[in-house]
Design an enzyme around this catalytic site. Structure first.
Site, PDB file in Angstrom:
ATOM      1  N   HIS A  76       0.826  -1.214   0.000  1.00  0.00           N
ATOM      2  CA  HIS A  76       0.000   0.000   0.000  1.00  0.00           C
ATOM      3  C   HIS A  76       0.856   1.257   0.000  1.00  0.00           C
ATOM      4  O   HIS A  76       1.983   1.263   0.504  1.00  0.00           O
ATOM      5  CB  HIS A  76      -1.028   0.002   1.136  1.00  0.00           C
ATOM      6  N   ASP A 105      -0.190   4.484   1.128  1.00  0.00           N
ATOM      7  CA  ASP A 105      -0.435   5.516   2.145  1.00  0.00           C
ATOM      8  C   ASP A 105       0.245   5.211   3.480  1.00  0.00           C
ATOM      9  O   ASP A 105       0.615   4.073   3.758  1.00  0.00           O
ATOM     10  CB  ASP A 105      -1.942   5.711   2.360  1.00  0.00           C
ATOM     11  N   ASP A 141       6.276   1.247   6.644  1.00  0.00           N
ATOM     12  CA  ASP A 141       4.925   0.727   6.450  1.00  0.00           C
ATOM     13  C   ASP A 141       4.233   1.655   5.463  1.00  0.00           C
ATOM     14  O   ASP A 141       3.715   2.679   5.853  1.00  0.00           O
ATOM     15  CB  ASP A 141       4.206   0.691   7.803  1.00  0.00           C
ATOM     16  N   GLU A 143      -5.055   2.104   2.663  1.00  0.00           N
ATOM     17  CA  GLU A 143      -5.071   0.853   3.433  1.00  0.00           C
ATOM     18  C   GLU A 143      -5.230   1.162   4.926  1.00  0.00           C
ATOM     19  O   GLU A 143      -5.960   0.482   5.636  1.00  0.00           O
ATOM     20  CB  GLU A 143      -3.764   0.074   3.196  1.00  0.00           C
TER      21      GLU A 143
HETATM   22 ZN   LIG Z   1       0.767  -1.315   6.320  1.00  0.00          ZN
END
Ligand SMILES: [Zn+2]
Length: 375
Positions: A79, A81, A109, A142
């Site tokens: 993802h 974002d 992340d 996400e």
């Molecule tokens: Zn994540």
């Protein structure tokens, strides 16, 4: 096998681009331009999910044609974002650990996943390695509800199985089970009255809510099922019998029947207790996402395990309590495992990733693409 300098500099480049949920346009365009520059035949498309959810960017799809006839089609997802605070990330590498310099998250992340996929594609192309069709999906939104993949048209997915690169933990870790989740929103309607002059004419929604909550089954329900009351709001001045309370709950289970049963138990408790006290409970259940459980001998698990072993990683399989894009990819019919990319302390300003794990994840991706071509 991979180009470490290139991986590191691309990771730094991407985390520096502010990429809030529903504002993924800038990073998406950077990735589209990079892939166009690979000189590989690729079809690029973007769906309309950005418009649907009020964002500035849709889910971005890249489709690479395979060179091994009959090989399975592979889905690779990550993802775009980030959670907040995400503006102005300045990555710092010290003693093999990458952190943010200031009061921001790092954004590993999920840029660690994005970079691993980007590098694996470059390596496959440069070294002309055998591979089947590869569909890359960079999702939006996400964080905060998995809304990018939730709103995706499932017919856009064209793969036999896949991987979402979006778990903390050491590369080699494979998430094979995740719960489904329902949101249960409740409004308890009582009856207002003056608390001093005529309390007997009122029905106290706060008290009714309290009775219902005292009876509610929540917390750890069984090994694969949990439930939680997250927030409650209502009432006003002390001289008024309150007529409205809102309660926000969730239920999770890796077992769909147990999820349905637990959700129904919670709905019934609110309705029953409200009715018994002359009040009314208005309960809405929203499915956040479905669960998934992948068998040990399933294609994604076998492929990830063999690929990890091939490059000296120790494969482990685990269950998670959280949801991710993989919940939807599985629901849409593409068996998808979640892979650990090395990110740690995510969703905090202490987030970090080991430099070596950036490289290991990229190597694992290359090995996975090669392994999948042999299936
Ligand atoms: Zn994540």
């Amino acid at each position: 096998m991979i180009n470490k300098e290139r991986v590191l500099s691309e990771f730094f480049e991407l985390v520096r681009i502010t990429c809030r949920t529903k504002a993924e346009r800038e990073v998406a365009d950077v990735l589209k331009n990079k892939i166009a520059a690979y000189g590989w035949e690729v079809s690029v498309s973007e769906d309309d999910v950005g418009q649907k959810i009020g964002g500035n960017c849709g889910n971005v799809f890249f489709h690479f044609k395979g060179n091994v006839p009959g090989a399975p089609r592979l889905l690779l997802g990550a993802h775009l974002d980030c959670v907040e605070p995400s503006a102005g990330v300045e990555p710092v590498l010290k003693d093999g650990i990458i952190t943010s310099a200031g009061d921001t998250i790092l954004g590993g992340d999920d840029k660690a996943g994005v970079v691993a996929i980007m590098e694996a594609l470059r390596v496959i192309h440069e070294q002309n390695l055998p591979h089947g069709d590869i569909q890359v999906v960079f999702t939006v939104a996400e964080e905060g509800g998995v809304n990018g993949s939730k709103n995706m048209d499932p017919s856009w997915l064209k793969a036999d199985f896949g991987f979402a690169l979006d778990s903390s933990g050491i590369p080699g870790k494979i998430i094979v089970e995740a719960p489904g989740q329902n949101k249960i929103n409740v409004v308890v309607h009582g009856k207002t009255a003056h608390a001093g002059l005529a309390p007997e004419e009122g029905i106290n929604a706060v008290v009714v809510a309290g009775k219902a909550l005292a009876e509610l089954s929540q917390g750890r329900i069984d090994a694969e099922t949990t439930a939680n009351v997250g927030s409650i709001k209502g009432g006003g001045a002390t001289n008024i019998v309150p007529d409205k309370v809102e309660i926000f709950c969730e239920a999770r289970s890796r077992n769909p029947e147990k999820l349905a049963a637990q959700t129904q138990r919670m709905v019934d408790t609110f309705e029953k207790v409200a009715a018994a006290n002359g009040a009314r409970a208005e309960v809405t259940v929203q499915k956040a996402y479905g669960p998934f459980v992948l068998a040990t001998d399933s294609a994604p698990v076998q492929t990830a395990v063999k690929a990890a072993e091939a490059i000296g990683l120790t494969p482990t399989t685990e269950a998670t309590g959280g949801g991710s894009d993989a919940n939807f990819f599985n629901t849409y019919g593409v068996p998808t495992a979640v892979l650990a990319v090395g990110m740690s302390k995510v969703h905090t300003t202490d987030e970090y990733i080991k430099e070596a794990d950036l490289y290991r994840t990229a190597e694992w991706m290359v090995a996975i693409i090669k392994e999948a071509a042999n299936r």
